[in-house]
Design a protein around this motif. Structure first.
Motif, PDB file in Angstrom:
ATOM      1  N   ASN A 113       9.876  -1.896   1.521  1.00  0.00           N
ATOM      2  CA  ASN A 113       9.137  -0.920  -0.488  1.00  0.00           C
ATOM      3  C   ASN A 113       9.452  -2.253  -1.359  1.00  0.00           C
ATOM      4  OD1 ASN A 113      12.034  -0.919  -0.912  1.00  0.00           O
ATOM      5  ND2 ASN A 113      12.007   1.103  -0.338  1.00  0.00           N
ATOM      6  N   THR A 114       8.796  -1.250  -2.701  1.00  0.00           N
ATOM      7  CA  THR A 114       8.322  -2.646  -4.288  1.00  0.00           C
ATOM      8  C   THR A 114      10.432  -3.236  -3.817  1.00  0.00           C
ATOM      9  OG1 THR A 114       8.756  -0.271  -5.631  1.00  0.00           O
ATOM     10  CG2 THR A 114       7.316  -1.894  -4.225  1.00  0.00           C
ATOM     11  N   LYS A 115      11.986  -2.469  -3.641  1.00  0.00           N
ATOM     12  CA  LYS A 115      13.078  -2.444  -4.259  1.00  0.00           C
ATOM     13  C   LYS A 115      13.063  -3.698  -3.113  1.00  0.00           C
ATOM     14  CE  LYS A 115      13.830   1.310  -6.138  1.00  0.00           C
ATOM     15  NZ  LYS A 115      14.494   3.080  -6.693  1.00  0.00           N
ATOM     16  N   GLY A 116      12.832  -3.922  -2.197  1.00  0.00           N
ATOM     17  CA  GLY A 116      13.033  -5.224  -1.240  1.00  0.00           C
ATOM     18  C   GLY A 116      13.439  -4.579   0.214  1.00  0.00           C
ATOM     19  N   GLU A 117      13.926  -3.311  -0.473  1.00  0.00           N
ATOM     20  CA  GLU A 117      14.675  -1.908   1.094  1.00  0.00           C
ATOM     21  C   GLU A 117      13.824  -1.984   2.711  1.00  0.00           C
ATOM     22  OE1 GLU A 117      17.319   0.488  -1.892  1.00  0.00           O
ATOM     23  OE2 GLU A 117      15.198   1.202  -1.409  1.00  0.00           O
ATOM     24  N   VAL A 118      14.407  -2.264   3.511  1.00  0.00           N
ATOM     25  CA  VAL A 118      13.519  -2.498   4.789  1.00  0.00           C
ATOM     26  C   VAL A 118      13.628  -1.003   4.743  1.00  0.00           C
ATOM     27  CG1 VAL A 118      13.681  -2.981   7.282  1.00  0.00           C
ATOM     28  CG2 VAL A 118      14.283  -4.603   5.853  1.00  0.00           C
ATOM     29  N   LEU A 119      11.638  -0.443   5.856  1.00  0.00           N
ATOM     30  CA  LEU A 119      12.146   1.696   5.887  1.00  0.00           C
ATOM     31  C   LEU A 119      12.538   1.422   7.024  1.00  0.00           C
ATOM     32  CD1 LEU A 119      10.951   3.502   5.557  1.00  0.00           C
ATOM     33  CD2 LEU A 119       8.842   3.485   6.539  1.00  0.00           C
ATOM     34  N   GLU A 120      13.568   2.569   7.320  1.00  0.00           N
ATOM     35  CA  GLU A 120      14.338   2.791   8.796  1.00  0.00           C
ATOM     36  C   GLU A 120      13.098   3.279   8.807  1.00  0.00           C
ATOM     37  OE1 GLU A 120      17.224   1.441   9.668  1.00  0.00           O
ATOM     38  OE2 GLU A 120      17.779   0.084   7.566  1.00  0.00           O
ATOM     39  N   ALA A 121      13.106   3.388  10.808  1.00  0.00           N
ATOM     40  CA  ALA A 121      12.526   3.888  11.405  1.00  0.00           C
ATOM     41  C   ALA A 121      13.148   4.465  12.288  1.00  0.00           C
ATOM     42  CB  ALA A 121      11.667   3.093  12.258  1.00  0.00           C
ATOM     43  N   THR A 122      12.986   6.129  12.462  1.00  0.00           N
ATOM     44  CA  THR A 122      13.649   6.477  13.371  1.00  0.00           C
ATOM     45  C   THR A 122      12.691   6.895  14.224  1.00  0.00           C
ATOM     46  OG1 THR A 122      13.896   8.599  11.531  1.00  0.00           O
ATOM     47  CG2 THR A 122      15.515   7.797  11.807  1.00  0.00           C
ATOM     48  N   LEU A 123      13.366   8.176  15.478  1.00  0.00           N
ATOM     49  CA  LEU A 123      12.127   9.081  16.510  1.00  0.00           C
ATOM     50  C   LEU A 123      12.521  10.297  15.974  1.00  0.00           C
ATOM     51  CD1 LEU A 123      12.969   6.974  20.240  1.00  0.00           C
ATOM     52  CD2 LEU A 123      11.191   6.232  18.285  1.00  0.00           C
ATOM     53  N   ALA A 124      11.112  11.141  15.752  1.00  0.00           N
ATOM     54  CA  ALA A 124      11.191  12.070  15.840  1.00  0.00           C
ATOM     55  C   ALA A 124      11.367  12.546  16.902  1.00  0.00           C
ATOM     56  CB  ALA A 124       9.412  12.064  15.295  1.00  0.00           C
ATOM     57  N   GLU A 125      11.596  14.019  16.960  1.00  0.00           N
ATOM     58  CA  GLU A 125      12.172  15.196  18.280  1.00  0.00           C
ATOM     59  C   GLU A 125      11.205  15.855  18.549  1.00  0.00           C
ATOM     60  OE1 GLU A 125      15.681  17.550  17.337  1.00  0.00           O
ATOM     61  OE2 GLU A 125      16.883  15.582  16.856  1.00  0.00           O
ATOM     62  N   HIS A 175       1.144  -1.054  -0.063  1.00  0.00           N
ATOM     63  CA  HIS A 175      -0.198   0.055   0.072  1.00  0.00           C
ATOM     64  C   HIS A 175       0.940   1.592   0.002  1.00  0.00           C
ATOM     65  CE1 HIS A 175      -3.959  -2.377   0.776  1.00  0.00           C
ATOM     66  NE2 HIS A 175      -2.768  -2.894   2.054  1.00  0.00           N
ATOM     67  N   ASP A 176       0.937   2.270  -0.846  1.00  0.00           N
ATOM     68  CA  ASP A 176       1.725   3.445  -1.364  1.00  0.00           C
ATOM     69  C   ASP A 176       2.688   2.891  -1.318  1.00  0.00           C
ATOM     70  OD1 ASP A 176      -1.438   4.978  -1.204  1.00  0.00           O
ATOM     71  OD2 ASP A 176      -0.888   4.821   0.899  1.00  0.00           O
ATOM     72  N   GLY A 177       3.281   2.209  -1.518  1.00  0.00           N
ATOM     73  CA  GLY A 177       4.630   2.155  -1.844  1.00  0.00           C
ATOM     74  C   GLY A 177       5.615   0.817  -0.925  1.00  0.00           C
ATOM     75  N   TYR A 178       4.307   0.312   0.007  1.00  0.00           N
ATOM     76  CA  TYR A 178       5.485  -0.502   1.311  1.00  0.00           C
ATOM     77  C   TYR A 178       4.592  -1.385   2.055  1.00  0.00           C
ATOM     78  CZ  TYR A 178       8.267   3.260   1.792  1.00  0.00           C
ATOM     79  OH  TYR A 178       9.664   3.951   1.589  1.00  0.00           O
ATOM     80  N   ALA A 179       5.016  -2.783   2.502  1.00  0.00           N
ATOM     81  CA  ALA A 179       4.425  -3.797   3.220  1.00  0.00           C
ATOM     82  C   ALA A 179       4.797  -4.022   3.918  1.00  0.00           C
ATOM     83  CB  ALA A 179       4.337  -5.243   1.611  1.00  0.00           C
ATOM     84  N   TRP A 180       3.647  -4.567   5.203  1.00  0.00           N
ATOM     85  CA  TRP A 180       4.056  -4.667   6.521  1.00  0.00           C
ATOM     86  C   TRP A 180       4.437  -5.720   6.056  1.00  0.00           C
ATOM     87  CZ3 TRP A 180       5.875  -3.435  11.013  1.00  0.00           C
ATOM     88  CH2 TRP A 180       6.151  -3.809  11.656  1.00  0.00           C
ATOM     89  N   ASP A 181       6.231  -6.648   6.870  1.00  0.00           N
ATOM     90  CA  ASP A 181       6.428  -8.112   6.667  1.00  0.00           C
ATOM     91  C   ASP A 181       6.092  -7.823   8.114  1.00  0.00           C
ATOM     92  OD1 ASP A 181       8.069 -10.435   7.306  1.00  0.00           O
ATOM     93  OD2 ASP A 181       9.593  -8.984   6.692  1.00  0.00           O
ATOM     94  N   ASP A 182       5.248  -9.715   8.520  1.00  0.00           N
ATOM     95  CA  ASP A 182       5.184  -9.691   9.801  1.00  0.00           C
ATOM     96  C   ASP A 182       6.157 -10.264  10.536  1.00  0.00           C
ATOM     97  OD1 ASP A 182       4.412 -11.614   8.514  1.00  0.00           O
ATOM     98  OD2 ASP A 182       2.705 -11.267   9.297  1.00  0.00           O
ATOM     99  N   GLN A 183       7.356 -11.423  10.375  1.00  0.00           N
ATOM    100  CA  GLN A 183       7.758 -12.152  10.145  1.00  0.00           C
ATOM    101  C   GLN A 183       9.033 -11.597  10.923  1.00  0.00           C
ATOM    102  OE1 GLN A 183      10.742 -14.229   7.748  1.00  0.00           O
ATOM    103  NE2 GLN A 183       9.220 -15.959   8.026  1.00  0.00           N
ATOM    104  N   ASN A 184       9.565 -10.071  10.088  1.00  0.00           N
ATOM    105  CA  ASN A 184      10.612  -9.578  11.015  1.00  0.00           C
ATOM    106  C   ASN A 184      10.516  -7.871  11.546  1.00  0.00           C
ATOM    107  OD1 ASN A 184      12.929 -11.242  10.002  1.00  0.00           O
ATOM    108  ND2 ASN A 184      12.321 -10.927   7.703  1.00  0.00           N
ATOM    109  N   SER A 185       8.359  -7.932  11.639  1.00  0.00           N
ATOM    110  CA  SER A 185       8.158  -6.765  12.307  1.00  0.00           C
ATOM    111  C   SER A 185       8.602  -5.734  12.021  1.00  0.00           C
ATOM    112  CB  SER A 185       8.520  -6.973  13.701  1.00  0.00           C
ATOM    113  OG  SER A 185       7.958  -7.855  14.273  1.00  0.00           O
TER     114      SER A 185
END
Length: 332
Positions: free
Chosen positions: A320-332, A306-316
């Motif tokens: 994205n559609t290139k197989g890259e993991v979205l890096e999550a960061t905490l907003a200040e 959806h909108d370019g990303y999929a949730w991987d419930d195996q690795n939480s």
């Protein structure tokens, strides 16, 4: 957008597009009730929770329904349903199953006997796959027929478009449905459909795929749905190998099908945003695009984009559609 009070007993059953069906359990010394209501994403009640609610069967249908199970679905375009499935005990009439549709925008109810607005039952998570409305249209089925369902000016109407339908699954998306008779054989122990066809929503044949022996066993039931002009299919080859193929609206394979490792229960993903996940037979990528490109994803999860990303419930994580993991960061 909204958080329920900490002391509430609400559970979201189904929903989407900013509206949700909520079950409230009320238990005390003097009460033991299950209430249903519909809420929007901002916490405003469209229907206040009540025992006698928008999806309750009318009294005459309750008498015929007898005993069974109730399954709730969301069908898009703010339409909810309750499917009252009667147990098939000896002496019970299968026609005593009912579906109640409810339009959350207008408050319109419609009751249908022995017509299902859902596809196959999933034993693993105790749910059905519901047929979704798009542009006010969807399909429904009974034991022997398929219906064109219209949702116009807040009213529901049905028109029979197929009689004596095949006994196989019926998959629908965006004005096109697929069905065919399901068989089994010693050479291919999985359920197969050698006479599968895609149909327009008026019941006319759009594509005849009887040149392929198609696999419709559990795990492949996320396929056979068109998205933006393409559909994914699973073929049992003459070499006894399973192949994942992508076809266009003319029924042409857009590239050579990919050999897959498939046994009963091996899950093939849903075609979403032009991508589908699968278990490859070779060492190539396990994410296939409609252009034939393959991407290696370090996960066996079934990905729905959806909108370019999929949730991987195996690795939480999100991918994205290139197989890259979205890096999550905490907003200040």
């Amino acid at each position: 957008t909204y958080q329920t009070p900490e002391d509430s007993s609400y559970e979201v059953l189904v929903g989407g597009d900013g509206v949700y069906l909520v079950r409230q359990t009320v238990k005390s010394m003097t009460e033991n009730e299950i209430r249903l209501g519909i809420i929007d994403k901002n916490g405003s009640w469209i229907c206040e929770p009540a025992v006698e609610n928008m999806l309750t069967l009318p009294s005459d249908a309750q008498e015929k329904y007898m005993d069974g199970e109730v399954f709730y679905s969301y069908h898009g375009e703010h339409v909810f349903s309750a499917y009252y499935r009667t147990y098939y005990n000896e002496g019970f009439n299968p026609a005593d199953s009912y579906t109640m549709l409810y339009d959350a925008d207008s408050g319109q109810h419609s009751l249908f006997g022995n017509i299902n607005f859902v596809d196959e039952y999933n034993d693993d998570d105790d749910t059905y796959t519901s047929y979704q409305f798009s542009n006010g249209e969807t399909i429904a089925k009974s034991e022997g027929e398929i219906y064109h369902v219209q949702h116009v000016e807040s009213r529901f109407s049905t028109t029979m478009i197929m009689t004596d339908r095949p006994d196989g699954d019926v998959f629908y998306q965006d004005g096109v449905f697929f069905t065919g008779k399901t068989y089994g054989s010693g050479r291919n122990p999985l359920s197969s459909t050698p006479d599968g066809k895609f149909y327009n929503i008026d019941g006319s044949v759009m594509l005849d795929l009887s040149q392929y022996n198609l696999i419709l066993a559990y795990g492949a039931d996320n396929l056979y749905r068109y998205e933006n002009g393409y559909a994914a299919i699973l073929i049992f080859g003459e070499d006894s190998i399973h192949y994942l193929g992508i076809i266009d609206k003319d029924g042409q394979l857009v590239f050579d099908p990919v050999a897959v490792t498939y046994t009963m229960g091996t899950e093939v993903g849903t075609l979403s945003e032009g991508m589908v996940t699968f278990d490859p037979k070779d060492d190539g990528g396990n994410l296939l695009s409609v252009s034939g490109d393959r991407v290696k994803v370090d996960s066996d999860a079934v990905l729905i984009f959806h909108d370019g990303y999929a949730w991987d419930d195996q690795n939480s994580c999100y991918i994205n559609t290139k197989g890259e993991v979205l890096e999550a960061t905490l907003a200040e």
